[in-house]
Write a protein that holds these residues in place. Structure first.
Motif, short mmCIF file in Angstrom:
data_model
loop_
_atom_site.label_atom_id
_atom_site.label_comp_id
_atom_site.label_asym_id
_atom_site.label_seq_id
_atom_site.Cartn_x
_atom_site.Cartn_y
_atom_site.Cartn_z
N ASN A 275 0.84 -1.21 0.00
CA ASN A 275 0.00 0.00 0.00
C ASN A 275 0.87 1.26 0.00
OD1 ASN A 275 -2.32 -1.50 -0.10
ND2 ASN A 275 -2.64 -1.51 2.12
N SER A 276 2.06 1.15 0.58
CA SER A 276 3.00 2.28 0.59
C SER A 276 3.36 2.70 -0.84
CB SER A 276 4.28 1.87 1.31
OG SER A 276 4.89 0.79 0.61
N VAL A 277 3.46 1.71 -1.72
CA VAL A 277 3.84 2.01 -3.11
C VAL A 277 2.73 2.83 -3.78
CG1 VAL A 277 4.42 0.97 -5.34
CG2 VAL A 277 5.26 -0.05 -3.23
N TYR A 278 1.49 2.49 -3.41
CA TYR A 278 0.36 3.30 -3.90
C TYR A 278 0.46 4.73 -3.33
CZ TYR A 278 -4.19 5.39 -4.18
OH TYR A 278 -5.19 6.30 -4.41
N ILE B 253 11.51 -1.87 -5.22
CA ILE B 253 12.34 -2.97 -4.72
C ILE B 253 11.42 -4.11 -4.29
CG2 ILE B 253 14.20 -3.68 -3.18
CD1 ILE B 253 14.95 -1.39 -5.18
N SER B 254 11.27 -5.05 -5.21
CA SER B 254 10.44 -6.23 -4.96
C SER B 254 11.33 -7.30 -4.32
CB SER B 254 9.81 -6.68 -6.29
OG SER B 254 9.09 -7.86 -6.13
N MET C 159 3.80 -5.79 -6.18
CA MET C 159 4.66 -4.70 -6.71
C MET C 159 4.99 -4.93 -8.18
SD MET C 159 7.39 -4.16 -3.63
CE MET C 159 8.03 -2.51 -3.86
N LEU C 160 5.14 -6.21 -8.56
CA LEU C 160 5.51 -6.50 -9.95
C LEU C 160 4.34 -6.20 -10.89
CD1 LEU C 160 7.58 -9.79 -9.45
CD2 LEU C 160 8.41 -7.44 -9.70
N ASN D 164 10.07 0.47 -13.16
CA ASN D 164 10.73 -0.84 -13.17
C ASN D 164 10.85 -1.38 -11.76
OD1 ASN D 164 11.66 -1.30 -16.07
ND2 ASN D 164 12.44 0.77 -15.69
N ALA D 165 11.17 -2.65 -11.69
CA ALA D 165 11.35 -3.29 -10.38
C ALA D 165 12.71 -3.97 -10.33
CB ALA D 165 10.25 -4.32 -10.14
#
Ligand code: NAD
Length: 260
Positions: free
Chosen positions: A131-134, A155-156, A177-178, A196-197
């Motif tokens: 959720n942080s990535v959102y 960073i996955s 995340m991907l 990118n990841a």
């Protein structure tokens, strides 16, 4: 013609690939995040990091960057909380005027086999890792679209690709995340933004150091390169993606050959 110190500094900075760019590295106070923050700064970027607790560690990363002539700042912000993240991003914009690179690095584990996993273990990991990535991306995306430039690097983990025993929560967050990376890459590809990841394998950090020694030995024995990765090796992949123009929607594996 003799250059004065200021002119030399300007030329040196100008020669660095990320000179003039502003980067955010979540969880940049230690481990992989600290290595990424330092690598980006060494290559000319201004780097903002956040921390939840442990101000001293964040401050020591900032001081190290400044001692090498770079610019950095640390801000207290919990990436799982939307309002905290918005305050952090606003503080970076107020201070430096723009954001070019966002590295979503902050992450936690709460490993338990699924039957022992509590709702809190599940929610906490999904909140901090996914959720942080959102939260961070939605706080920077309009700005990146307006400036028609952005590098988002997530960073996955190898665990998001291959799964991990006792890691349904963590694996779900990292696989999520991907999917996020590919979908956002499609939506932003025409706007100068790449998404990118990186999927690290097992890297020498406190997170991995906390594993029982026999588990760690067994992991290393399965790595084709027969060693753990270093935080610098992950940071170098981030630096590569920060400069790459024609790479988007990809996951780069930094895992010594453990997952191909
Ligand atoms: P670490 O525990 O050393 O560092 C994690 C960082 O995230 C810390 O700075 C911590 O303060 C920060 N953080 C945690 N919760 C936060 C929150 N709520 N808000 C803001 N910051 C928060 O871990 P690490 O090993 O350096 O891992 C960094 C990233 O790399 C993580 O996303 C992790 O999942 C991923 N990763 C690590 C490995 C490995 O082998 N260490 C392998 C694959 C992926």
């Amino acid at each position: 013609m003799t250059l004065n110190a200021l002119e030399i500094t300007e030329i040196t900075e100008f020669g660095k690939p990320l000179a003039g760019q502003v980067a955010i590295v979540t969880g940049g106070s230690r481990g992989i995040g600290a290595a990424i923050a330092k690598e980006l700064a060494r290559n000319g970027a201004i780097v903002a990091i956040n921390f939840v607790s442990g101000f001293e560690k964040a401050e020591s990363v900032v001081k190290e960057i400044e001692a090498q002539g770079g610019t950095s700042f640390a801000f207290q912000s919990d990436v799982s909380k939307s309002e905290d993240v918005q305050n952090f991003i606003q503080a970076v914009k107020d201070r430096f005027g723009k954001i070019d690179i966002l590295v979503n690095n902050a992450g936690i584990t709460r490993d338990r086999t699924f039957r022992k996993l509590s709702t809190e273990d599940w929610n906490e990991v999904i909140d901090v890792n996914l959720n942080s990535v959102y939260h961070t991306t939605s706080a920077v995306i309009d700005h990146m679209l307006e400036q028609k430039y952005g590098r988002i690097i997530n960073i996955s983990s190898i665990i998001g690709q291959a799964g991990g025993f006792g890691q349904t929560n963590y694996s779900t967050s990292k696989a999520g995340m991907l999917g996020f990376t590919k979908s956002l890459a499609l939506e932003t590809a025409r706007s100068g933004i790449t998404v990118n990841a990186i999927c690290p394998g097992f890297i020498e950090t406190e997170m991995v150091g906390a594993m029982p020694e026999n588990v760690l030995e067994s992991i290393v024995s399965k790595v084709p390169m027969k060693r753990l990765g270093t935080t610098k090796e992950v940071a170098e992949a981030v630096l590569f993606l920060a400069q790459a123009e024609y790479i988007t929607g990809q996951a780069i594996n930094v895992n010594g050959g453990l997952y191909m």
